[in-house]
Design a protein around this motif. Structure first.
Motif, mmCIF file in Angstrom:
data_model
loop_
_atom_site.group_PDB
_atom_site.id
_atom_site.type_symbol
_atom_site.label_atom_id
_atom_site.label_comp_id
_atom_site.label_asym_id
_atom_site.label_seq_id
_atom_site.Cartn_x
_atom_site.Cartn_y
_atom_site.Cartn_z
ATOM 1 N N ASP A 7 0.826 -1.201 0.000
ATOM 2 C CA ASP A 7 0.000 0.000 0.000
ATOM 3 C C ASP A 7 0.867 1.262 0.000
ATOM 4 O OD1 ASP A 7 -2.148 -1.725 0.069
ATOM 5 O OD2 ASP A 7 -2.540 -1.457 2.225
ATOM 6 N N ARG A 8 1.980 1.204 0.720
ATOM 7 C CA ARG A 8 2.896 2.350 0.747
ATOM 8 C C ARG A 8 3.530 2.556 -0.625
ATOM 9 N NH1 ARG A 8 5.970 0.701 4.701
ATOM 10 N NH2 ARG A 8 4.669 1.713 6.275
ATOM 11 N N TYR A 9 3.897 1.490 -1.289
ATOM 12 C CA TYR A 9 4.481 1.599 -2.630
ATOM 13 C C TYR A 9 3.476 2.163 -3.621
ATOM 14 C CZ TYR A 9 8.871 -0.858 -1.616
ATOM 15 O OH TYR A 9 10.114 -1.206 -1.157
ATOM 16 N N LEU A 10 2.206 1.819 -3.437
ATOM 17 C CA LEU A 10 1.163 2.382 -4.293
ATOM 18 C C LEU A 10 1.050 3.889 -4.061
ATOM 19 C CD1 LEU A 10 -1.141 1.803 -6.330
ATOM 20 C CD2 LEU A 10 -2.653 1.519 -4.338
ATOM 21 N N ARG A 11 1.047 4.286 -2.819
ATOM 22 C CA ARG A 11 0.954 5.723 -2.509
ATOM 23 C C ARG A 11 2.163 6.489 -3.037
ATOM 24 N NH1 ARG A 11 -0.985 3.476 2.378
ATOM 25 N NH2 ARG A 11 1.006 3.765 3.449
ATOM 26 N N ALA A 12 3.317 5.820 -3.065
ATOM 27 C CA ALA A 12 4.536 6.468 -3.542
ATOM 28 C C ALA A 12 4.662 6.440 -5.061
ATOM 29 C CB ALA A 12 5.756 5.798 -2.921
ATOM 30 N N GLY A 13 3.744 5.718 -5.731
ATOM 31 C CA GLY A 13 3.805 5.637 -7.186
ATOM 32 C C GLY A 13 4.800 4.628 -7.711
ATOM 33 N N LEU A 14 5.297 3.749 -6.851
ATOM 34 C CA LEU A 14 6.243 2.724 -7.295
ATOM 35 C C LEU A 14 5.554 1.600 -8.046
ATOM 36 C CD1 LEU A 14 8.580 2.428 -4.193
ATOM 37 C CD2 LEU A 14 9.188 3.315 -6.435
ATOM 38 N N ILE A 15 4.319 1.313 -7.672
ATOM 39 C CA ILE A 15 3.497 0.354 -8.395
ATOM 40 C C ILE A 15 2.234 1.080 -8.843
ATOM 41 C CG2 ILE A 15 4.438 -1.713 -7.309
ATOM 42 C CD1 ILE A 15 2.139 -1.729 -5.373
ATOM 43 N N GLU A 16 1.636 0.597 -9.915
ATOM 44 C CA GLU A 16 0.566 1.358 -10.564
ATOM 45 C C GLU A 16 -0.829 1.018 -10.080
ATOM 46 O OE1 GLU A 16 1.074 0.763 -14.718
ATOM 47 O OE2 GLU A 16 2.887 2.006 -14.852
ATOM 48 N N LYS A 17 -1.003 -0.157 -9.483
ATOM 49 C CA LYS A 17 -2.351 -0.543 -9.061
ATOM 50 C C LYS A 17 -2.274 -1.311 -7.740
ATOM 51 C CE LYS A 17 -2.183 -4.606 -12.098
ATOM 52 N NZ LYS A 17 -2.834 -5.306 -13.225
ATOM 53 N N PRO A 18 -3.371 -1.381 -7.009
ATOM 54 C CA PRO A 18 -3.356 -2.087 -5.725
ATOM 55 C C PRO A 18 -2.984 -3.557 -5.895
ATOM 56 C CG PRO A 18 -5.318 -0.731 -5.929
ATOM 57 C CD PRO A 18 -4.669 -0.719 -7.280
ATOM 58 N N VAL A 19 -2.297 -4.091 -4.901
ATOM 59 C CA VAL A 19 -1.857 -5.479 -4.910
ATOM 60 C C VAL A 19 -2.399 -6.176 -3.669
ATOM 61 C CG1 VAL A 19 0.129 -7.026 -4.797
ATOM 62 C CG2 VAL A 19 0.256 -4.941 -6.171
ATOM 63 N N ASP A 20 -3.052 -7.308 -3.867
ATOM 64 C CA ASP A 20 -3.448 -8.174 -2.763
ATOM 65 C C ASP A 20 -2.282 -9.134 -2.534
ATOM 66 O OD1 ASP A 20 -4.469 -9.971 -0.957
ATOM 67 O OD2 ASP A 20 -6.275 -10.459 -2.117
ATOM 68 N N VAL A 21 -1.458 -8.869 -1.533
ATOM 69 C CA VAL A 21 -0.215 -9.629 -1.377
ATOM 70 C C VAL A 21 -0.463 -11.084 -1.007
ATOM 71 C CG1 VAL A 21 1.058 -7.551 -0.722
ATOM 72 C CG2 VAL A 21 0.130 -9.033 1.064
ATOM 73 N N ARG A 22 -1.649 -11.412 -0.516
ATOM 74 C CA ARG A 22 -1.933 -12.805 -0.160
ATOM 75 C C ARG A 22 -1.700 -13.740 -1.338
ATOM 76 N NH1 ARG A 22 -7.919 -12.106 2.075
ATOM 77 N NH2 ARG A 22 -7.928 -10.850 0.152
ATOM 78 N N LYS A 23 -1.925 -13.240 -2.555
ATOM 79 C CA LYS A 23 -1.739 -14.066 -3.742
ATOM 80 C C LYS A 23 -0.272 -14.375 -4.010
ATOM 81 C CE LYS A 23 -5.925 -12.163 -5.883
ATOM 82 N NZ LYS A 23 -6.480 -11.369 -7.007
ATOM 83 N N GLY A 24 0.629 -13.656 -3.341
ATOM 84 C CA GLY A 24 2.051 -13.875 -3.546
ATOM 85 C C GLY A 24 2.680 -14.810 -2.532
ATOM 86 N N PHE A 25 1.868 -15.423 -1.665
ATOM 87 C CA PHE A 25 2.405 -16.287 -0.614
ATOM 88 C C PHE A 25 1.818 -17.686 -0.707
ATOM 89 C CE2 PHE A 25 3.327 -12.101 0.880
ATOM 90 C CZ PHE A 25 4.499 -12.234 1.620
ATOM 91 N N ASP A 26 2.667 -18.666 -0.463
ATOM 92 C CA ASP A 26 2.246 -20.067 -0.383
ATOM 93 C C ASP A 26 2.688 -20.583 0.965
ATOM 94 O OD1 ASP A 26 1.911 -22.799 -0.533
ATOM 95 O OD2 ASP A 26 2.519 -22.960 -2.622
ATOM 96 N N ALA A 27 1.756 -20.688 1.897
ATOM 97 C CA ALA A 27 2.086 -21.070 3.278
ATOM 98 C C ALA A 27 2.226 -22.569 3.457
ATOM 99 C CB ALA A 27 1.004 -20.552 4.220
ATOM 100 N N SER A 28 1.985 -23.362 2.407
ATOM 101 C CA SER A 28 1.991 -24.814 2.572
ATOM 102 C C SER A 28 3.384 -25.363 2.867
ATOM 103 C CB SER A 28 1.427 -25.482 1.304
ATOM 104 O OG SER A 28 2.276 -25.275 0.183
ATOM 105 N N PHE A 29 4.425 -24.618 2.512
ATOM 106 C CA PHE A 29 5.789 -25.103 2.740
ATOM 107 C C PHE A 29 6.210 -24.977 4.200
ATOM 108 C CE2 PHE A 29 5.623 -24.419 -1.756
ATOM 109 C CZ PHE A 29 6.456 -25.377 -2.305
ATOM 110 N N THR A 30 5.567 -24.096 4.952
ATOM 111 C CA THR A 30 5.936 -23.901 6.349
ATOM 112 C C THR A 30 4.781 -24.192 7.300
ATOM 113 O OG1 THR A 30 5.380 -21.535 6.217
ATOM 114 C CG2 THR A 30 7.662 -22.149 5.799
ATOM 115 N N ALA A 31 3.741 -24.830 6.773
ATOM 116 C CA ALA A 31 2.564 -25.111 7.599
ATOM 117 C C ALA A 31 2.944 -26.089 8.722
ATOM 118 C CB ALA A 31 1.458 -25.726 6.742
#
Length: 315
Positions: A291-315
């Motif tokens: 969200d901070r990167y979005l406010r700073a203009g580093l990324i162009e659209k909102p990102v749901d970071v949950r899609k970038g994590f796979d917790a099954s390896f450390t479950a």
């Protein structure tokens, strides 16, 4: 001139472009399911795995590639040149925010000193509150970049109140020494080495949580899950060993990097890096960065970071 080791640079190690070309050669039959292609940074995963005895009796082969920092490692992952690697969490958020098809499959929490601001000894900057209007060097999208943005937000200042010079670690050090920037936002061991050479470091511990993430490219998660799962298990054991043996670890880091042992002892003494599972706290912290990167203009659209994590390896 001096032959003292300098911070690791994109120019001194494997270039991402070469690895992208290598990725094309590895597709098809040559992309052996018995080989894990691992990206590393000097003094990183290979050292701790070897020290902890976790490279013995491997049921698969590891082929290592070295990188100066997280950004080019993530580029190589996204290109399919490597299967896994480790790097700063903020660089990962920047990567997935710009479309990278990578997952975080493990995590390491830094308790102690995270990113800092390095200034000349006679600098008028005495605290993190003095950064507005200053020119600061840092790698774009890095944990140190995030640190400065978070400092501005904490002070109620606009995110463009600092003039950034987006430079590699080596070039950032040179810019500070040459006086073309007022400060250098960076992490250890670069910060500890600069401090040894007479610079001052300005800390703001707790301003942003500091993590390193273990990455896997989507294709490797699909095709090499057992290898990645075993590698993650061994790496977590290696991290535990490093926390329990800081002096021995510092000596091994010196042997690997050439950076003086006393610098590494400073690093291992003031920061503990502990393996943690991927959980809701970690993901919530990463969402704040996105969200901070979005406010700073580093990324162009909102990102749901949950899609970038796979917790099954450390479950």
């Amino acid at each position: 001139m001096t032959d003292r080791p300098v911070p690791l640079s994109r120019r001194t190690l494997i270039a991402s472009a070469g690895l992208i070309a290598l990725a094309a050669c590895r597709k098809g039959a040559d992309a052996q399911k018995g080989t894990l292609y691992a990206g590393d940074q000097k003094g990183g995963s290979k050292v701790v795995l070897g020290a902890a005895g976790k490279l013995k009796d491997l049921p698969y082969r590891i082929e290592w590639s070295a990188f100066p920092n997280a950004a080019p490692l993530l580029e190589a992952l996204n290109a399919g040149a490597i299967d896994t690697g480790i790097g700063g969490d903020a660089a990962f958020i920047f990567a997935i925010g710009t479309g990278a098809t990578i997952k975080a499959i493990g995590a390491q929490k830094y308790d102690g000193v995270g990113p800092v601001l390095v200034v000349a000894r006679d600098s008028p900057i005495r605290s993190i509150k003095d950064i507005a209007g200053k020119r600061i060097a840092t790698p774009r999208g890095s944990i140190a970049h995030n640190f400065i943005l978070a400092a501005l937000e904490a002070q109620g200042r606009p995110l463009n109140a600092v003039h950034f010079a987006f430079l590699s670690p080596q070039d950032g050090q040179a810019a500070l020494q040459g006086g073309s920037v007022d400060g250098w936002a960076i992490w250890d061991p670069n910060a500890a080495l600069a401090e040894k050479d007479g610079a001052r470091i300005i800390r703001a511990d707790g301003l942003v949580p500091s993590y390193a993430l273990l990455f896997g490219r989507d294709g490797a998660i699909a095709d090499k899950r057992p290898l990645l799962q075993d590698y993650a298990r061994r790496l977590y054991a290696g991290w535990d060993w490093a926390v329990a043996h800081p002096d021995t670890y510092a000596t091994l880091l010196h042997d690997e990097t050439g950076i003086p042992t006393d610098v590494w002892r400073t690093v291992t003494g003031r920061t503990k890096r502990t393996g943690i599972p991927i959980d809701v706290t970690l993901i919530a912290d990463q969402q704040k960065t996105a969200d901070r990167y979005l406010r700073a203009g580093l990324i162009e659209k909102p990102v749901d970071v949950r899609k970038g994590f796979d917790a099954s390896f450390t479950a």
